[in-house]
Design a protein around this motif. Structure first.
Motif, PDB file in Angstrom:
ATOM      1  N   VAL A 186       0.853  -1.335   0.062  1.00 41.36           N
ATOM      2  CA  VAL A 186       0.094  -0.130  -0.186  1.00 41.36           C
ATOM      3  C   VAL A 186       0.975   1.233  -0.133  1.00 41.36           C
ATOM      4  O   VAL A 186       0.963   2.033   0.886  1.00 41.36           O
ATOM      5  N   PHE A 187       1.131   1.376  -1.269  1.00 39.10           N
ATOM      6  CA  PHE A 187       1.852   2.424  -1.442  1.00 39.10           C
ATOM      7  C   PHE A 187       1.425   4.270  -2.057  1.00 39.10           C
ATOM      8  O   PHE A 187       1.654   5.227  -1.712  1.00 39.10           O
ATOM      9  N   TYR A 188      -0.139   4.333  -1.233  1.00 40.90           N
ATOM     10  CA  TYR A 188      -1.095   5.338  -1.123  1.00 40.90           C
ATOM     11  C   TYR A 188      -1.902   5.597   0.063  1.00 40.90           C
ATOM     12  O   TYR A 188      -3.163   4.841  -0.229  1.00 40.90           O
ATOM     13  N   GLN A 189      -0.848   5.506   0.765  1.00 42.24           N
ATOM     14  CA  GLN A 189      -1.647   5.137   2.048  1.00 42.24           C
ATOM     15  C   GLN A 189      -2.631   6.525   2.281  1.00 42.24           C
ATOM     16  O   GLN A 189      -4.091   6.006   2.682  1.00 42.24           O
ATOM     17  N   PRO A 190      -2.522   7.300   1.732  1.00 44.68           N
ATOM     18  CA  PRO A 190      -3.194   8.945   1.813  1.00 44.68           C
ATOM     19  C   PRO A 190      -4.690   8.741   1.183  1.00 44.68           C
ATOM     20  O   PRO A 190      -5.559   8.895   2.038  1.00 44.68           O
TER      21      PRO A 190
END
Length: 332
Positions: free
Chosen positions: A260-264
């Motif tokens: 998950v490199f898109y946490q925001p």
């Protein structure tokens, strides 16, 4: 990294099943591709659309992303066949495949499967978490299985060569897919419910049914699916890999790290309504493992006594076998 681990990674076609690539995920996407490539991964499958997406915007996004990769053909190769994946490995390029996490971009219409296949989509999730016209997702209380339309979808996917993915499906829906499909099915990024009791995880009945029909489970590295304290690391990941291997054999397990490199984005999604909290998800940021752990994972497999053949299978050959049994040799 040991010499043995380094040699195995160099030899392997390392397959990662689940890389977020919808528009919301792309701020850090290109940097993450480089990290996967530098860590030794050979093939990434990118999520181009999800069940809540409609056909036209998904087609626009897919077209933009195909152009993006084609403009970087010295580094990346969009693939159509297993042979393309192996050729990309030999030429030093990262092989890129595309998939849909849900049939919404196909309007839940079996007739659209072939069109998406011709555009490069190589597998589809049938039902994502909740109910759609094809069947129930893993969080749907009724767990009613596939609808008549969902059964037609499975039949058409087999005809076209589209691999079916039962991740996110309800237990009965996934069992229906496995039973009805004439070709092996995958759980592209799902972990083991016996080790972490979460609705997104799969139970022994599902794992055994999948293995009987030749399928593969890609183990998800998100801590919410691995450990009671939502921690994620190589030992926790290895525990789930080894559980599947001991239950049905190492030829039925692979990698679906779902980093998950898109946490925001996930935090906004979590905060937008109560469902994720009610279904047992912690609030992001979520723990996971990053591409750079690959050597440590190979060393863990070696310590657990896995043979070279078994390790190469876990790293990618198992998924490649199932892909070869599903995909058409070429588009005609």
């Amino acid at each position: 990294m040991t010499v043995s681990a380094n040699n195995l990674i160099a030899k392997a076609v390392v397959w990662e099943s689940a890389v977020g690539w919808t528009p919301e995920c792309l701020d850090e996407g290109p940097d993450m591709l480089v990290r996967f490539r530098d860590a030794g991964f050979s093939f990434l499958s990118l999520t181009i659309g999800a069940d809540w997406d409609r056909p036209e915007p998904t087609f626009r996004h897919l077209s933009q992303q195909r152009r993006w990769f084609e403009q970087r053909a010295h580094d990346y190769q969009l693939i159509e066949t297993v042979a393309d994946i192996r050729a990309a490995k030999q030429s030093g390029k990262m092989a890129i495949g595309l998939h849909l996490q849900g049939a919404g971009p196909a309007a839940h219409e079996p007739a659209m499967i072939d069109s998406w296949y011709r555009l490069g989509i190589r597998w589809m999730i049938v039902a994502y978490n909740t109910r759609n016209p094809l069947g129930d997702g893993c969080h749907e209380p009724s767990d009613a299985g596939l609808s008549m339309l969902g059964r037609a979808f499975v039949t058409e996917a087999n005809r076209v060569g589209m691999m079916l993915d039962a991740s996110h499906a309800g237990i009965n829906t996934s069992l229906d897919i496995i039973e009805l499909s004439e070709k092996p099915v995958v759980f592209s990024h799902s972990s083991v419910r016996a080790l972490k009791n979460h609705e997104r995880n799969i139970d022994d009945v599902q794992i055994k049914a999948l293995a009987r029909r030749g399928g593969v489970v890609g183990i998800n590295s998100i801590g919410a699916f691995l450990t009671d304290d939502n921690r994620s690391d190589v030992p926790a990941l290895m525990r789930h890999i080894d559980y599947v291997a001991q239950l049905v054999g190492p030829e039925h397990v692979g990698l679906g790290l779902d980093t998950v490199f898109y946490q925001p984005f996930m935090t906004k999604l979590y905060d937008s309504g109560p469902m994720m909290a009610l279904r047992g998800y912690p609030r992001p940021p979520w723990a996971d493992v990053k591409p750079e752990v690959l050597p440590e994972l190979v060393e863990a497999l070696e310590r657990h006594g896995y043979s070279e053949t078994a390790i190469l299978g876990v790293l990618g050959e198992n998924f490649l076998r199932v892909a070869e049994q599903n995909w058409r040799p070429s588009i005609v």
